[in-house]
Design a protein around this motif. Structure first.
Motif, PDB file in Angstrom:
ATOM      1  N   PRO A  51       0.812  -1.217   0.000  1.00 35.78           N
ATOM      2  CA  PRO A  51       0.000   0.000   0.000  1.00 35.78           C
ATOM      3  C   PRO A  51       0.848   1.271   0.000  1.00 35.78           C
ATOM      4  O   PRO A  51       0.300   2.366   0.130  1.00 35.78           O
ATOM      5  CB  PRO A  51      -0.794  -0.125   1.302  1.00 35.78           C
ATOM      6  CG  PRO A  51       0.121  -0.872   2.213  1.00 35.78           C
ATOM      7  CD  PRO A  51       0.878  -1.840   1.341  1.00 35.78           C
ATOM      8  N   HIS A  66      -4.096  -2.751   1.098  1.00 33.81           N
ATOM      9  CA  HIS A  66      -5.186  -1.815   0.852  1.00 33.81           C
ATOM     10  C   HIS A  66      -6.503  -2.317   1.435  1.00 33.81           C
ATOM     11  O   HIS A  66      -7.333  -1.534   1.890  1.00 33.81           O
ATOM     12  CB  HIS A  66      -5.368  -1.608  -0.665  1.00 33.81           C
ATOM     13  CG  HIS A  66      -4.183  -1.032  -1.366  1.00 33.81           C
ATOM     14  ND1 HIS A  66      -3.852   0.303  -1.299  1.00 33.81           N
ATOM     15  CD2 HIS A  66      -3.253  -1.620  -2.154  1.00 33.81           C
ATOM     16  CE1 HIS A  66      -2.773   0.522  -2.033  1.00 33.81           C
ATOM     17  NE2 HIS A  66      -2.388  -0.626  -2.554  1.00 33.81           N
ATOM     18  N   ASP A  67      -6.704  -3.630   1.415  1.00 29.37           N
ATOM     19  CA  ASP A  67      -8.012  -4.232   1.684  1.00 29.37           C
ATOM     20  C   ASP A  67      -7.995  -4.994   3.015  1.00 29.37           C
ATOM     21  O   ASP A  67      -7.204  -5.933   3.182  1.00 29.37           O
ATOM     22  CB  ASP A  67      -8.357  -5.189   0.548  1.00 29.37           C
ATOM     23  CG  ASP A  67      -9.789  -5.692   0.594  1.00 29.37           C
ATOM     24  OD1 ASP A  67     -10.436  -5.560   1.663  1.00 29.37           O
ATOM     25  OD2 ASP A  67     -10.262  -6.231  -0.427  1.00 29.37           O
ATOM     26  N   ASN A  81      -3.044  -1.412   7.707  1.00 29.66           N
ATOM     27  CA  ASN A  81      -3.213  -0.445   6.628  1.00 29.66           C
ATOM     28  C   ASN A  81      -1.868   0.201   6.278  1.00 29.66           C
ATOM     29  O   ASN A  81      -0.818  -0.187   6.797  1.00 29.66           O
ATOM     30  CB  ASN A  81      -4.270   0.599   6.982  1.00 29.66           C
ATOM     31  CG  ASN A  81      -3.838   1.535   8.115  1.00 29.66           C
ATOM     32  OD1 ASN A  81      -2.675   1.570   8.532  1.00 29.66           O
ATOM     33  ND2 ASN A  81      -4.773   2.307   8.638  1.00 29.66           N
ATOM     34  N   ARG A  82      -1.885   1.196   5.431  1.00 29.09           N
ATOM     35  CA  ARG A  82      -0.646   1.806   4.939  1.00 29.09           C
ATOM     36  C   ARG A  82       0.108   2.570   6.014  1.00 29.09           C
ATOM     37  O   ARG A  82       1.263   2.973   5.803  1.00 29.09           O
ATOM     38  CB  ARG A  82      -0.961   2.720   3.753  1.00 29.09           C
ATOM     39  CG  ARG A  82      -1.739   3.971   4.090  1.00 29.09           C
ATOM     40  CD  ARG A  82      -2.239   4.668   2.821  1.00 29.09           C
ATOM     41  NE  ARG A  82      -1.196   4.857   1.842  1.00 29.09           N
ATOM     42  CZ  ARG A  82      -0.468   5.971   1.719  1.00 29.09           C
ATOM     43  NH1 ARG A  82      -0.678   6.982   2.558  1.00 29.09           N
ATOM     44  NH2 ARG A  82       0.451   6.078   0.788  1.00 29.09           N
ATOM     45  N   HIS A  96      -6.193  -2.817  10.863  1.00 28.98           N
ATOM     46  CA  HIS A  96      -7.371  -2.277  10.173  1.00 28.98           C
ATOM     47  C   HIS A  96      -8.549  -2.056  11.129  1.00 28.98           C
ATOM     48  O   HIS A  96      -9.168  -0.987  11.116  1.00 28.98           O
ATOM     49  CB  HIS A  96      -7.825  -3.249   9.072  1.00 28.98           C
ATOM     50  CG  HIS A  96      -7.003  -3.197   7.823  1.00 28.98           C
ATOM     51  ND1 HIS A  96      -6.899  -2.075   7.021  1.00 28.98           N
ATOM     52  CD2 HIS A  96      -6.250  -4.157   7.216  1.00 28.98           C
ATOM     53  CE1 HIS A  96      -6.128  -2.334   5.981  1.00 28.98           C
ATOM     54  NE2 HIS A  96      -5.722  -3.591   6.068  1.00 28.98           N
TER      55      HIS A  96
END
Length: 571
Positions: A149, A511-512, A519-520, A525
């Motif tokens: 990401p 990304h998902d 996450n980035r 998440h």
């Protein structure tokens, strides 16, 4: 060492950092510098800078000529000693005992650990190489695993930021796939290594040979290199611990700086059992800790948690952090936690002798190992291989042998002061692809002495890696022949995952949320106040040593966290 045992307020902090190694030390320093009260938890014993028992011993001061007796290995180090070069009298006090911290293997896994304040930052090889978009874009372009990401532009300023503090010696080469950094003066190649460089680069223009880039202070700059540090003495005894602070470690660098702020509380012998999750706020509120000496359980609380217990350690903690919301481990909605376990694979390399330059010698020692040959396969269309993906790099050096064949007496004394032949050696480090089936997991029926599930490893090399290995060994033979070396020998002995001590993956970014854990910004998440910035976050393994990337991503994550809290008031 401060210890709090009053009410909840007395055991509450702005941030908790789990682990005191390379990334944990950096997280604590950055958080403390920004004014946060930080609790750093280390499962191993307390060690302070300067407490290096073998740092000033000569080889003749070590028992058994520096070797560890077979009986001691059989009793305590039966897995740690699988790497024939690793366990010695001068460093065994930094290495865990397998009979105290064992694990299970469905496929052999070499888990090399150090449980003490500073972790493996005391023993690391110190090689520091930036990644490039060749690495960050590879998964997407090849349809492997998931896409990173981030791209090089996201991390480039953070490489610069940490390199200035860490202190990395090296030489700029202008290679897009191995970006130059903020370098201190390099340990130059010796005359034989320079001969090798010129011969190889004239024969194979796409192959570059440069001095190994390491975190040794060839020039000490007080306004940059804070902590308890000084210029590298080039003693090449780094894994014993450096009393001069001549190389980067948590003990000499980040922890002293964090401590100077007055914001750090460091608790050793504190084994993190799991994270505490609050269903109402959908946030982690703290950690459960087992005292390694008394086995008493305590809880500590914070607004933010940074997991830096190592790729294996952090993921084990997250897997063990089960709740009604997360029955398979905290943040494991994707089911990827523990999967995609990577390392570099080596056990491939070569050696040779060189008849030239008999009138030349060198002075002193070089703690950077000598030279580095960055990846030259699958860089562009001209270097594309049809039989495998990704590539490899080499670390090696040249030195003159000592003649020990003479009899005792005057002839022997003369012989050992007479330089022998030049000898060459190099090791190839290959990239391991991120396979979902390469994994670690918690045992369902075995617990350790603290009641925590032991770990089970199931990871290995596959066809792509074996094809890569064949080419890596053949390419090295080509270079030795181009340099006019004699007595050329190569070897290809596939190592187990873990043997390079560069374990990565297991809580990858993405990304998902359906296919990744973080996450980035290195946040879980589903639990955004938990950050994971050790090797767990890696999405692919590259060919370069990874620690400088961990530090850069840690500094980036702390900066993001700080800005979000100041802007939004919450994460």
């Amino acid at each position: 060492m401060r210890f709090n045992s009053q009410g909840k307020d007395e055991v509450s902090y702005d941030a908790i950092v789990i682990g005191s190694g390379i990334s944990g030390g950096y997280a604590a320093m950055e958080l403390c510098r920004k004014g946060y009260s930080v609790l750093m938890l280390e499962r191993g014993r307390m060690v302070e800078h300067g407490e290096y028992p073998t740092a000033n011993l000569d080889s003749w001061d070590l028992e058994y000529q520096g070797r560890v007796p077979r009986e001691e290995i059989a009793a305590h180090y039966y897995k740690q000693n699988r790497l024939s070069w690793w366990l010695n009298q001068d460093n065994k006090h930094w290495i865990v005992k397998d009979d105290e911290y064992d694990y299970e293997e469905k496929q052999r896994f070499d888990w090399i650990r150090g449980h003490h304040v500073g972790g493996r930052s005391i023993m690391w090889g110190r090689h520091c190489y930036r990644w490039s978009d060749l690495d960050f874009e590879a998964n997407l372009k090849e349809g492997i695993a998931v896409d990173w990401p981030i791209r090089y532009a996201d991390i480039e300023p953070w490489y610069t930021y940490v390199e200035k503090f860490v202190g990395v010696q090296g030489k700029k080469e202008g290679l897009p796939h191995l970006p130059d950094g903020e370098f201190l003066p390099p340990f130059d190649l010796n005359c034989a290594e320079d001969h090798f460089k010129r011969a190889v680069e004239s024969t194979f223009p796409e192959r570059r040979i440069t001095p190994g880039r390491t975190a040794n202070l060839t020039k000490y700059i007080p306004e940059l290199h804070h902590g308890t540090r000084g210029q590298c003495q080039a003693r090449n005894r780094c894994w014993r611990g450096c009393p001069y602070g001549g190389y980067f470690s948590s003990l000499s660098s980040t922890i002293p700086v964090a401590n100077e702020t007055g914001n750090l509380t460091l608790l050793a012998n504190s084994i993190v059992h799991s994270l505490i999750y609050d269903d109402a706020t959908e946030r982690a509120t703290g950690v459960r800790v087992i005292d390694a000496e008394t086995k008493e359980t305590r809880e500590y609380f914070s607004k933010v948690i940074f997991c830096n217990a190592s790729t294996i350690g952090s993921t084990a903690i997250l897997l063990n952090s089960k709740s009604e919301r997360f029955p398979d481990g905290l943040g494991n909605d994707s089911g990827e936690l523990g999967h995609n376990l990577m390392d570099h694979h080596y056990g491939m390399g070569g050696s040779a002798t060189f008849d030239g330059l008999q009138d030349k010698y060198y002075q002193g020692r070089k703690p950077n190992g000598g030279f580095y040959i960055p990846r030259f396969r699958n860089i562009d269309a001209a270097t594309r291989r049809k039989d495998y993906l990704r590539g490899f790099g080499y670390q090696g050096g040249m030195s003159r042998a000592t003649n020990l064949d003479a009899p005792f007496g005057p002839e022997f004394k003369k012989a050992i002061t007479t330089p022998g032949e030049w000898r060459f050696r190099a090791t190839c480090f290959g990239e391991l692809l991120p396979y979902h089936e390469n994994k670690m997991e918690l045992s369902t029926d075995q617990v350790d002495q603290y009641g925590i599930p032991t770990l089970v490893f199931d990871a290995g090399l596959k066809e792509n890696e074996h094809k890569l290995r064949e080419d890596g060994v053949n390419a090295l033979a080509e270079m030795m022949e181009a340099a006019g070396f004699k007595n050329i020998e190569t070897h290809n002995d596939p190592t187990a995952v873990g043997a390079a001590i560069h374990e990565m993956g297991t809580a990858r970014m993405g990304h998902d949320p359906r296919t990744s854990v973080l996450n980035r910004w290195n946040q879980v998440h589903a639990v955004p106040n938990v950050f994971v910035t050790d090797g767990s976050f890696m999405v692919s393994s590259g060919t370069q040593n990874p620690s400088i990337t961990y530090m850069a991503m840690t500094a980036r994550a702390v900066d993001y966290m700080d800005k979000q809290l100041k802007k939004e008031g919450t994460l």
